[in-house]
Scaffold this motif. Sequence first.
Motif: not given
Length: 236
Positions: A158-166, A168-179, A194-197
């Motif tokens: 967790i300490q070392r994880r990268r930013d994944y925004q880029a 997520l913008r490239k995902i082209k598959m059915p995606t559920l964001v749940l919280c 996150l879902a808007d990305l």
Amino acid sequence: MNEALVLLPDIMCDARVFGPQLAAFSKTHAITVAPITGGDRIEEIASNLLDVLPRRFALSGLALGASVAMEIVRRAPDRVTRVALMNASALAETPQSAADFEPIITKARAGNLRGFADGIMPPETLAPGPMRAEVMALVYDMADHLGKDALIRQARAIQRRRDYQAVLRKIKMPTLVLCGANDSATPIKRHSFLADLIPYAELSVIEGAGRLPTLEQPDATTDALSEWMRQPLVLR
């Protein structure tokens, strides 16, 4: 034949965090609950999992498991048919938030796994009510089961994880964001962002749940995942 389904648990959690979902989906799908203990970096964990996971699969990750899921999508998008990100964060840790893990890791090194668990997942990150104590008791037991070495590796990841925004913008598959609506660590507005990305994402907010909606509100969580699994695949 129905898609294989791969579930990735949160830090400190084993397959029991998906107990209700395993009962529901095992009737119709081949399910793998993959451990996320095989490295102290998200990239290493994902690489090790890709060596053993099915050729094609639907992928759902919870919190830290969602970070690993994003890395799997980054590395091998053609192997993932759909993705569900539960109580997820796409952001890298700040220097301060990464440093905040150090006293918690020290507790694990000393064998104080309950103190580690309370530092990583304070009870108030779960929804208030009678389920809170029951779910926390299970978290403590799962943490004991994994052991301090695995927990320290997960905290380092967790300490070392990268930013994944880029990514997520490239995902082209059915995606559920749940919280969970009561998750103070990753609030609803962060999941909405996150879902808007993601072009094909749907946001599902589970009332009466916090950090672990799979256990706190299992029926509502399973229903949301079932709807996600029924969405038609996107042609790529």
